[in-house]
Design a protein around this motif. Structure first.
Motif, PDB file in Angstrom:
ATOM      1  N   SER A  27       0.833  -1.200   0.000  1.00  0.00           N
ATOM      2  CA  SER A  27       0.000   0.000   0.000  1.00  0.00           C
ATOM      3  C   SER A  27       0.864   1.245   0.000  1.00  0.00           C
ATOM      4  CB  SER A  27      -0.925   0.021   1.222  1.00  0.00           C
ATOM      5  OG  SER A  27      -0.174   0.079   2.421  1.00  0.00           O
ATOM      6  N   SER A  61      -7.225   5.566  -4.167  1.00  0.00           N
ATOM      7  CA  SER A  61      -8.505   6.202  -3.857  1.00  0.00           C
ATOM      8  C   SER A  61      -8.523   7.676  -4.226  1.00  0.00           C
ATOM      9  CB  SER A  61      -8.819   6.052  -2.364  1.00  0.00           C
ATOM     10  OG  SER A  61      -7.928   6.845  -1.580  1.00  0.00           O
ATOM     11  N   LEU A  62      -7.356   8.250  -4.528  1.00  0.00           N
ATOM     12  CA  LEU A  62      -7.294   9.658  -4.894  1.00  0.00           C
ATOM     13  C   LEU A  62      -7.831   9.853  -6.302  1.00  0.00           C
ATOM     14  CD1 LEU A  62      -3.747  10.627  -3.567  1.00  0.00           C
ATOM     15  CD2 LEU A  62      -5.937  11.041  -2.462  1.00  0.00           C
ATOM     16  N   SER A  63      -8.553  10.945  -6.506  1.00  0.00           N
ATOM     17  CA  SER A  63      -9.015  11.262  -7.847  1.00  0.00           C
ATOM     18  C   SER A  63      -7.826  11.690  -8.695  1.00  0.00           C
ATOM     19  CB  SER A  63     -10.047  12.391  -7.801  1.00  0.00           C
ATOM     20  OG  SER A  63      -9.443  13.598  -7.359  1.00  0.00           O
ATOM     21  N   ARG A  99      -1.335  17.095  -5.958  1.00  0.00           N
ATOM     22  CA  ARG A  99      -0.706  16.886  -4.650  1.00  0.00           C
ATOM     23  C   ARG A  99       0.635  16.166  -4.741  1.00  0.00           C
ATOM     24  NH1 ARG A  99      -5.517  15.120  -0.420  1.00  0.00           N
ATOM     25  NH2 ARG A  99      -6.926  16.883  -0.840  1.00  0.00           N
ATOM     26  N   GLU A 131      -1.107  11.333   2.595  1.00  0.00           N
ATOM     27  CA  GLU A 131      -1.918  12.054   3.582  1.00  0.00           C
ATOM     28  C   GLU A 131      -2.984  11.137   4.183  1.00  0.00           C
ATOM     29  OE1 GLU A 131      -3.129  15.473   1.148  1.00  0.00           O
ATOM     30  OE2 GLU A 131      -1.799  16.694   2.398  1.00  0.00           O
ATOM     31  N   GLY A 132      -2.585   9.892   4.424  1.00  0.00           N
ATOM     32  CA  GLY A 132      -3.467   8.949   5.074  1.00  0.00           C
ATOM     33  C   GLY A 132      -4.470   8.277   4.168  1.00  0.00           C
ATOM     34  N   ARG A 133      -4.479   8.584   2.884  1.00  0.00           N
ATOM     35  CA  ARG A 133      -5.430   8.012   1.942  1.00  0.00           C
ATOM     36  C   ARG A 133      -4.688   7.142   0.934  1.00  0.00           C
ATOM     37  NH1 ARG A 133      -8.734  12.770  -0.680  1.00  0.00           N
ATOM     38  NH2 ARG A 133      -9.664  10.954  -1.721  1.00  0.00           N
ATOM     39  N   PRO A 134      -5.249   5.968   0.611  1.00  0.00           N
ATOM     40  CA  PRO A 134      -4.609   5.108  -0.389  1.00  0.00           C
ATOM     41  C   PRO A 134      -4.456   5.843  -1.712  1.00  0.00           C
ATOM     42  CG  PRO A 134      -6.326   3.919   0.771  1.00  0.00           C
ATOM     43  CD  PRO A 134      -6.461   5.355   1.178  1.00  0.00           C
ATOM     44  N   LEU A 135      -3.332   5.623  -2.347  1.00  0.00           N
ATOM     45  CA  LEU A 135      -3.056   6.308  -3.608  1.00  0.00           C
ATOM     46  C   LEU A 135      -4.145   6.035  -4.645  1.00  0.00           C
ATOM     47  CD1 LEU A 135      -0.721   8.041  -4.852  1.00  0.00           C
ATOM     48  CD2 LEU A 135       0.092   5.936  -5.900  1.00  0.00           C
ATOM     49  N   LEU A 161       0.138   5.267   0.946  1.00  0.00           N
ATOM     50  CA  LEU A 161      -0.816   6.211   1.513  1.00  0.00           C
ATOM     51  C   LEU A 161      -0.261   7.626   1.378  1.00  0.00           C
ATOM     52  CD1 LEU A 161      -1.736   4.353   4.840  1.00  0.00           C
ATOM     53  CD2 LEU A 161      -2.835   4.151   2.608  1.00  0.00           C
ATOM     54  N   GLU A 220      -6.736  15.171  -7.753  1.00  0.00           N
ATOM     55  CA  GLU A 220      -5.982  15.251  -6.503  1.00  0.00           C
ATOM     56  C   GLU A 220      -4.562  14.727  -6.685  1.00  0.00           C
ATOM     57  OE1 GLU A 220      -9.159  14.667  -2.901  1.00  0.00           O
ATOM     58  OE2 GLU A 220      -8.840  12.949  -4.228  1.00  0.00           O
TER      59      GLU A 220
END
Length: 602
Positions: free
Chosen positions: A350, A360-362, A369, A354-358, A352, A365
């Motif tokens: 995995s 799952s980012l749009s 980012r 900023e704490g979000r799975p890559l 992440l 984003e």
């Protein structure tokens, strides 16, 4: 055009095109004049190449037929180019399965003899002019499709294409904006050469009775009508036969002379079976609240695994370096962090941000980012586009800006990185190496990146430009708190620019330590790397320090410690058991925290 063959070809093509333009006007009336008193005559002063069964002059008919012959060859080539390029480009917009299916179809069509395929297509389309043109067009498509696929596959691996995909650009737009413009030249040159083959193919079909039919006539039809008389009056076929040869050879020589340097990269490797890989224990992902967390990252290509169980973290505003010899997995780790591992690579673990799975980012984003800076700026920038519009694409795609606003933002970002705004209208090759690298950094700053992944950004630069680029990254880090992951094989660069260093060997992280503690590293490999870097205190009378042996290939990593064959401290335990990562080092026999008196660094 400096070679003799190119000049001869150009002269033959020029004569053919001139005859195609003026032929029907000058000889058209004589070519169709019916004269029953002079049918089937041989050559004479009045008819140099004799007459046909209608008493029409064969020389006049040959010259007048140039326009139709060349026009039909052009149409057939156009059909073949449209079908071939479309078929060859399809794998670029389809998924992996669809791409493999289309590639298999292309390979199957290429295996069919061209004349057989042309005759089959002509019969399906209907005999006559239309059938002949379609037949030759369809027959020429597979070869052009294969060339298109090969060239496109080579361009798809370029950094600027990977960057466009990371920005969320659709597959069709990537194909039309980045892939096709960069393979257009060899494709056009190949099409030019195929005009000669189309002329020959159309003449062959007409000769067999599958092409042009009366009252129309081309060179092939003239050969068909004169063939029964070849043993009596052989001169009647000399005109159309010579015309086919001259025009065909001319177009072929010109096309092949222009396309001689159009070779490109091979087709990407196929998929394979994935093998189980012992990963061992990995470093801690990092402190709570880390900007980037990588956990048990593994990248494999079939049965080969270049990256094995990598874990690390990067805190906001922190600069972390990854070092190691070439082939240690540094760059592939960077591509995995950016979601850019090329097919058929498989990524496990995995990532992440900023704490979000890559995943799952749009796309918007991810494109704003995370910024990627590649080691070869010439490959990261599309050579067919100007620098400014390339940077502006991020603004129009992800920030919703108008083209004018996005271009103004691009100019501002270029100026921020030390590139004059006027250079936005330049192509990449018009910039120096340092300017190109700063332009790539400016591209990453089009959004508001929280993390910059710099993959050996100073490898191809001289020392002065290298320092400027590194100073620029430091300024961005200090001004906006942007974190950075700096991948390099240069220990000196990393130790002076990073707060923490990760040392990779054979796809694994073998040590993690502060950059100011490199001289007191515990892993033998890290100490060997540091010892191989010359300093002002290095004795110039002694040979430079080196690490004996070579790093194992990703497909041949041993079961135990991969560094054991090169390590002076290795024991039988090192060759059989994979060392766990404990207290910042993965080694069965690490050095003490500080070298003891009399103990060598390596």
């Amino acid at each position: 055009m400096r070679t003799l063959s190119a000049r001869v070809g150009l002269a033959l093509v020029a004569v053919t095109l001139v005859l195609a333009v003026v032929g029907p006007w000058v000889w058209g009336e004589e070519a169709v004049r019916f004269d029953p008193l002079h049918t089937l005559e041989g050559h004479s002063s009045a008819h140099w190449l004799g007459t046909d069964d209608g008493g029409r002059d064969m020389l006049a008919r040959t010259l007048a037929a140039t326009r139709l012959s060349v026009w039909l060859a052009f149409l057939a080539t156009l059909i073949g180019a449209c079908l071939g390029v479309t078929l060859g480009a399809l794998p670029s917009v389809l998924g992996p399965r669809g791409a493999r299916a289309v590639t298999a179809v292309i390979n199957g069509l290429v295996a069919i003899p061209v004349l057989l395929l042309a005759m089959f297509a002509a019969l399906v389309a209907g005999t006559g002019t239309t059938g002949a043109v379609v037949g030759i067009g369809v027959a020429s498509a597979p070869g052009l499709a294969r060339l298109t696929r090969t060239l496109a596959a080579g361009v798809e691996g370029a950094d600027y294409v990977l960057a466009a995909r990371m920005l969320g650009t659709g597959r069709l737009r990537v194909l039309t904006r980045h892939v096709l413009p960069n393979i257009a030249e060899p494709l056009i040159l190949s099409v030019t050469a195929s005009l000669g083959y189309a002329l020959l193919g159309l003449a062959t079909l007409s000769l067999l009775g599958l092409g042009v039919r009366p009252p129309e006539y081309d060179w092939g039809r003239l050969l068909h009508d004169a063939l029964p008389r070849v043993y009596v009056d052989p001169e009647v076929i000399a005109g159309p036969a010579l015309a086919v040869a001259v025009a065909g050879i001319g177009f072929t020589l010109v096309g092949e002379s222009l396309a001689r340097a159009a070779a490109r990269a091979p087709v990407p490797p196929g998929d394979g079976e994935e093998a189980d890989v012992p990963l061992g224990r990995s470093p801690r992902p990092g402190p709570s609240g880390a900007l980037l967390e990588v956990r048990d990252l593994t990248v494999s290509f079939g049965g080969v695994t270049p990256v094995r169980g990598v874990s690390f973290g990067v805190a906001p505003g922190e600069v972390v370096g990854i070092v190691g010899e070439s082939g240690s997995g540094k760059s592939l780790t960077a591509l995995a962090v950016g979601g850019l591992v090329p097919y058929p690579g498989r990524v496990r673990g995995s990532v992440l941000l900023e704490g979000r799975p890559l995943l799952s980012l749009s796309r918007s984003e991810l494109g704003t980012r995370l910024a990627m800076v590649f080691q070869d700026p010439m490959a990261a920038l599309n050579p067919a586009l100007r620098v400014g519009p390339q940077l502006a694409e991020t603004g129009t795609v992800h920030l919703g800006l108008t083209r004018r606003s996005a271009l103004a933002r691009a100019v501002a970002r270029l100026e921020r990185t030390g590139v004059p705004g006027a250079r936005a209208r330049a192509h990449p090759h018009e910039l120096s190496g340092g300017m190109r690298q700063r332009a790539v950094i400016a591209m990453g700053l089009m959004g508001d990146p929280r993390l910059i992944v710099a993959d050996e950004p100073t490898t191809a630069l001289d020392a002065t430009v290298q320092r400027r680029v590194l100073d620029l990254l430091a300024e961005i880090n200090a001004a906006s708190g942007t974190a950075a992951l700096l991948i390099s094989h240069d220990i000196a660069v990393v130790s002076s620019r990073c707060s923490r260093v990760l040392v990779m060997y054979a796809g694994r992280i073998v040590e993690e330590l502060p950059s100011d503690a490199l001289r007191s590293a515990r892993h033998p490999y890290t100490r060997a790397l540091v010892a191989s870097v010359p300093t002002l205190d290095t004795d110039r009378a002694e040979p430079l320090a080196t690490i004996p042996g070579a790093q194992p290939a990703p497909s041949d990593v041993p079961a135990g410690c991969a560094f054991a064959p090169r390590c002076a401290r290795a024991t039988s335990l090192c060759t059989t058991a994979l060392p766990a990562f404990e207290s910042g080092v993965a080694c069965h026999h690490p050095h003490e925290e500080r070298p003891r008196a009399g103990e060598e660094e390596w």
